[in-house]
Each structure stands twice: as structure tokens, then as C-alpha cells.
Design a protein around this motif. Structure first.
Motif, PDB file in Angstrom:
ATOM      1  N   PRO A 213       0.831  -1.215   0.000  1.00 46.38           N
ATOM      2  CA  PRO A 213       0.000   0.000   0.000  1.00 46.38           C
ATOM      3  C   PRO A 213       0.853   1.248   0.000  1.00 46.38           C
ATOM      4  O   PRO A 213       2.024   1.224   0.387  1.00 46.38           O
ATOM      5  CB  PRO A 213      -0.802  -0.145   1.304  1.00 46.38           C
ATOM      6  N   ALA A 217      -1.291   4.561   3.858  1.00 41.90           N
ATOM      7  CA  ALA A 217      -2.539   3.837   3.576  1.00 41.90           C
ATOM      8  C   ALA A 217      -2.624   2.592   4.461  1.00 41.90           C
ATOM      9  O   ALA A 217      -1.602   2.073   4.917  1.00 41.90           O
ATOM     10  CB  ALA A 217      -2.601   3.449   2.102  1.00 41.90           C
ATOM     11  N   ASP A 221      -4.962  -2.195   1.765  1.00 39.54           N
ATOM     12  CA  ASP A 221      -4.940  -1.605   0.424  1.00 39.54           C
ATOM     13  C   ASP A 221      -3.895  -2.267  -0.482  1.00 39.54           C
ATOM     14  O   ASP A 221      -3.792  -1.917  -1.666  1.00 39.54           O
ATOM     15  CB  ASP A 221      -4.653  -0.099   0.498  1.00 39.54           C
ATOM     16  N   SER A 245      -7.192  -7.415  -4.146  1.00 37.85           N
ATOM     17  CA  SER A 245      -6.852  -6.630  -2.967  1.00 37.85           C
ATOM     18  C   SER A 245      -6.784  -7.522  -1.739  1.00 37.85           C
ATOM     19  O   SER A 245      -7.523  -8.514  -1.614  1.00 37.85           O
ATOM     20  CB  SER A 245      -7.881  -5.521  -2.739  1.00 37.85           C
TER      21      SER A 245
END
Length: 559
Positions: A213, A217, A221, A245
Motif C-alpha cells: 500500500p 494507507a 490496500d 486486494s
């Protein structure tokens, strides 16, 4: 260059050959090579179909006298796919644990004192003829994810239906106290569905890489980018890339699980009381009832679908390996860039844009296709390492010097590269501190970005003498694989009766009084066009780089 020899003895090779194996396959093929700590590497090889493992000192490149048995850590067969990684000095592997390759296993070795090594409980067929491709450790989850394809027993299908899977185990797992002793209590698996709407899925995973990520984040993510092909002839030779994801994978594993009928060995999705949560970490103190539940319910009911519910890209090329990196462009915006290796030996560099994937460049890495053992991206070194049976090759992530003009640099739409107008060269973003670079990753609009950039000098036209009624074929240099070439004549139209514009961008016609004169090859890419150098097909001289506005055709003198 220092080299460490580790080969079977003549007796080992002879015994291997007597078992019906080819002598060439009775060598020692290294299938596990992982850092245990800062001072030692752990290596495992097939060793004439009798796998063994050793410790290698990084400084002296010396090998330990004691060897470990490699069963369950390394395949017997050099052609058997496997995966391995180390976490905190412990080795996690996905391989086969027998000579015939019939006992697939996911296991932990070299475990810390008091933890004990673990492996799968194979009484219920937790794995069905798997082909392992990659394993990834996610520190925030304290989990290792294994990616592989296997037979989909949950489907009642006439043919042998294969599916792609993601499986997970927790690194903190120590097995059960009575039920699942020295066995995983956290194993769970789910289907990865790389599919576009109701089309046939791309069901065979080839490789997988993790994109962490962005800074700041949440961990969920993170995205896994994978290459998939199809077992069906209708999609033969086609590759698809799908992104999944971590959030969606976590959701599927925390959902409901399929139920196996022990009598018919059929899977169903009927509702049942959830006594425990399969895949949950920290089950070592759970009751026998809870452990029996997770032992029998390990296949998630739902499939993990691609992020955005669509394919990232589809290609007519067959890809074998993938690496992915997030790149900060000159504007400060980040772009995901894929490096895809084809089975024919080319690397495709692709940037993912809001309008879809854009192929930046295609580079031939190998003249002849050869088996690739691994491909790893090093962002800190700015290279990709490609491992083959002959050695290791380095491929740069950015090759900005290839673009000689502002137009070429901007048209590439490469987030790694920008045009330095002061230095009049294409440079890597971040290499020129304080310098504003010309770049347009998403549109490649040259006229807007390169308005003040100096243009290259225009060389003279190419003079070609021809005889009447001679068949002439004119070529021009393509500035990129994405451009298309168009031919024009000043104040004249190229009629289809006299001219043939071929797919390779060349122009063919018969030399007549009506066709003698000036010709212009224009390269068009996006909304930008420019004249290009022109040549005869039978010429060996290469014209100088840069625009060439006109080609002259004249009747030869009759002296």
C-alpha cells in the motif's frame, strides 16, 4: 567471480540413473535459496532425485559439512514447481514430499525452539495436485499467502477442471494440543477468479507479485497482481493480468466455508453452525471440537474477484513472470507499472492509466527462449534481476536515454522519464533535483509539453533513382511500436489503384511518370504526427535520425 560447487557424487548419479531418470536430470538443481540471517543462506537442491539442504556462509561462501534432508523442503524432480521463503529464520515451503510427486505439502521447517515444525493434515485432501507459483509474507497480517493452481474438486465437471487458489497460514501457528498436533490449525484456501463478466475465466495462475500500500494507507490496500492463462483452447496463447486486494482476500477468508460430504466426497454450500473461524490466528488453545471444525472446513465458499471487478489487461502474448512497482511521476502522482516477461524472451513495460494499460516499451532480453527460474524487482537498485539456468541478468527499470527528443520522451508516457529542456535530454525522474521536467504520463500531448523544446535539425531528403515500370517499395523508421506510418504526396492523393500501403507501414507502387516526385512518410502516435526518415527496401544504408520531410523519385539519366 567466486563459485561454489555442490554436485552429487558419481555413485549418487549412477543410482539416480538406475531409477530410470535421465543423467542430465540427475544433477543438483537448486530450488531453494533464501537468507536465514545476515550471515547465512539456506540452500536446497534436487541432488540426483534425493533432495538435500545446506547452510552457506555469506562471507566465505563455504558450505556446511552437515546437510539436512530436503524432503518437504525441495522437490525431487527439477521440473516440479515449488515455492519457498524464510521469515525470522524459519523456512516455509510449498512443494511435494515424495519421489513420485504425489504428496503435496505446505510446511514449516527450522522452527524456533518450542514451536516445532508444521505441515498439512493430508487425510482430507487439503491440496489437490497443486502447482505452486509464489508465496508472499504480509507482516501486517502475520500471514503467508501461497498462490497455486490445482484441481477444483468442488465443481462437478466432466473434464479435469483446474482453478487458481490463494491459501493462507499464520506464522504464529504452533499446531493443536491433541487434534492437529504438528499440523496447521490456520490453513484455509479460496479460489482466485480472474474473469471478465460471464466470459470463460483465466483459470491457470502463472505468477504473482505484491504491490504494498501507499505510504500512510492501511495494510488492506495492498494489491496482488497475477498472470493467468486458460486451459481452454478458445483462449490458447492469451494471457490476462488480474489484481486482487488484500481487503477482498481477508473478507472471503472471514466468510462462510463449504462443507464436504465424506460419503460422496462432494462439496456443498449449505448453512452450518460456525463453531470456529477457519484461518483465524491463535487457535492452538482451541477445543478439539473447534479444531475438528477448521480441519474439515478449509475451502472458502466465496471466490476472490479482481479489484474493480474487471481484468487489468489482456494480451495476445504468453506471459510467464510479473513484477510490479508504484512510481512517482514528475507531477507527484503515483502510477502502477508492470514488468511482464514473455515466454519468447521479451519484457513488456506497462503503465496502468485511468484510460487503460499503456505499453511503454518492448525489449528483447533473450535471443533464444530459455527457462526462467525467477524474476525479482529491486526498487533501491533500479533493476530487475532475471534468473536463468545460465546465470542472472540485470534489466534496468528506466531507460530514459533511449529517447533522443522531447517528443519521443513525452510520447513514451513513461512515469520514470521526463524531458530536461535545459540539458536537452530525457532523464529519470528524481535524478535532476530542482529541475522541472516535461512529462505527460496520461495523455502524451507533445504540443503542449514540448512547445519550447528545441527541435532536431531536418536532414535532406533521400534521392532514389528508379527505372520506369520498376516495383518500388518505400520504408520509413518507426519511432515506437505504438506508432503507425502514413504516406503522403504534396498536392496529390495516393489512390488505391496506384498505391498499396502495407501493414508494416511501407508503401509499394510501380514507377511510372505519374508516380515520380516527392513522398512524405508521417508517423502518427496519438494526436501527434511527425515526418520520418525514408528508405528504399533494398538499401542497406541507415538514414540519419530525425525528421526527413521528403523523398525524391527521379527518372535515371540515359547517357
Amino acid at each position: 567471480m567466486r563459485k561454489l560447487e555442490w554436485s552429487p557424487t558419481e555413485k549418487d548419479t549412477e543410482q539416480c540413473s538406475m531409477k530410470g531418470k535421465r543423467v542430465a536430470d540427475c544433477a543438483n538443481f537448486i530450488r531453494v535459496l533464501e537468507f536465514l540471517n545476515a550471515s547465512h543462506i539456506y540452500a536446497c537442491g534436487t541432488f540426483a532425485f534425493s533432495p538435500r539442504c545446506v547452510y552457506i556462509d555469506v562471507e566465505t561462501l563455504s558450505m556446511s559439512e552437515r546437510t539436512d534432508e530436503g524432503r518437504g523442503r525441495c522437490p525431487y524432480d527439477p521440473y516440479q514447481p515449488n515455492t519457498a521463503l524464510t521469515v525470522d529464520g524459519e523456512l516455509y515451503t510449498g512443494t511435494v514430499a515424495d519421489y513420485r510427486g504425489n504428496r503435496p505439502v505446505i510446511s514449516r521447517h527450522l522452527s524456533e525452539a518450542g514451536r516445532g515444525d508444521l505441515k498439512l493434515d493430508d487425510t482430507l485432501g487439503w491440496l489437490e495436485d497443486p502447482v505452486f507459483v509464489r508465496s508472499v509474507f504480509v507482516p501486517a497480517e502475520e500471514k503467508i499467502y501461497f498462490f497455486f493452481s490445482e484441481v477444483g474438486r468442488e465443481y462437478d465437471f466432466i473434464d479435469r477442471l483446474l482453478v487458481s487458489r490463494v491459501a493462507q497460514i499464520c506464522t504464529s501457528d504452533v499446531g493443536g494440543q491433541r487434534t492437529l498436533q504438528r499440523r496447521w490449525t490456520t490453513f484455509a484456501k479460496a479460489q482466485l477468479l480472474c474473469q471478465n463478466n460471464r466470459e470463460l475465466p483465466y483459470n491457470l495462475i502463472q505468477d504473482m507479485d505484491l504491490l504494498p500500500p501507499a505510504e500512510g494507507a492501511p495494510p488492506e490496500d495492498a494489491l496482488f497482481y497475477g498472470i493467468f492463462t486458460s486451459q481452454w483452447r478458445v483462449n490458447s496463447g492469451i494471457s490476462a493480468v488480474c489484481a486482487f486486494s488484500l481487503r477482498d482476500i481477508r473478507t472471503v477468508f472471514s466468510g462462510s466455508y463449504k462443507v464436504l460430504n465424506r460419503d460422496s466426497l462432494q462439496w456443498s454450500s449449505r448453512l452450518q453452525e460456525k463453531i470456529a473461524s477457519p484461518g483465524e490466528c491463535g487457535l492452538h488453545n482451541a477445543s478439539d471440537t473447534a479444531l475438528r471444525f477448521v480441519k474439515e472446513n478449509f475451502l472458502a465458499d466465496e471466490s476472490v474477484r479482481p479489484a474493480g471487478r474487471g481484468l487489468t489487461l489482456v494480451s495476445q502474448h504468453t506471459y510467464s513472470h510479473i513484477s510490479v512497482q508504484s512510481v512517482r511521476a514528475a507531477s507527484g502522482r503515483r502510477y502502477t507499472t508492470l514488468f511482464l516477461l514473455t515466454v519468447s524472451g521479451y519484457i513488456h513495460k506497462v503503465v496502468l492509466l485511468p484510460t487503460g494499460p499503456h505499453v511503454i516499451e518492448e525489449v528483447q532480453v533473450f535471443q533464444q527462449p530459455q527457462p526462467i527460474t525467477s524474476m525479482k524487482l529491486s526498487a533501491s537498485k533500479g533493476v530487475i534481476f532475471i534468473g536463468t539456468s545460465e546465470g542472472v541478468l540485470r534489466f534496468p527499470l528506466a531507460n530514459c536515454s533511449f529517447y533522443r527528443t522531447c517528443a519521443q520522451c513525452v510520447l513514451s508516457q513513461d512515469p520514470f522519464c521526463g524531458w530536461d529542456s535545459g540539458g536537452r535530454r530525457c532523464v529519470e525522474v528524481g535524478s535532476s533535483a530542482g529541475t522541472a521536467l516535461a512529462q505527460d504520463v496520461e495523455r502524451g500531448h507533445v504540443d503542449e509539453v514540448c512547445a519550447d523544446a528545441p527541435t532536431a535539425a531536418c536532414p535532406p531528403g533521400v534521392l532514389v533513382s528508379v527505372s520506369l515500370n520498376e516495383v518500388v517499395r518505400l520504408h520509413c523508421q518507426a519511432p515506437s511500436l505504438l506508432s503507425r506510418q502514413q504516406w503522403e504526396r504534396p498536392n496529390s492523393r495516393l489512390s488505391e489503384e496506384l498505391y498499396l500501403q502495407l501493414e508494416d507501414g511501407s508503401l509499394s507502387f510501380v514507377a511510372t511518370p505519374a508516380t515520380l516526385g516527392h513522398y512524405l512518410c508521417v508517423s502518427v502516435e496519438g494526436a501527434f504526427s511527425r515526418p520520418r526518415p525514408c528508405t528504399r527496401s533494398d538499401r542497406t544504408a541507415v538514414p540519419p535520425p530525425g525528421p526527413c520531410p521528403v523523398l525524391h523519385l527521379h527518372r535515371p539519366s540515359m547517357s
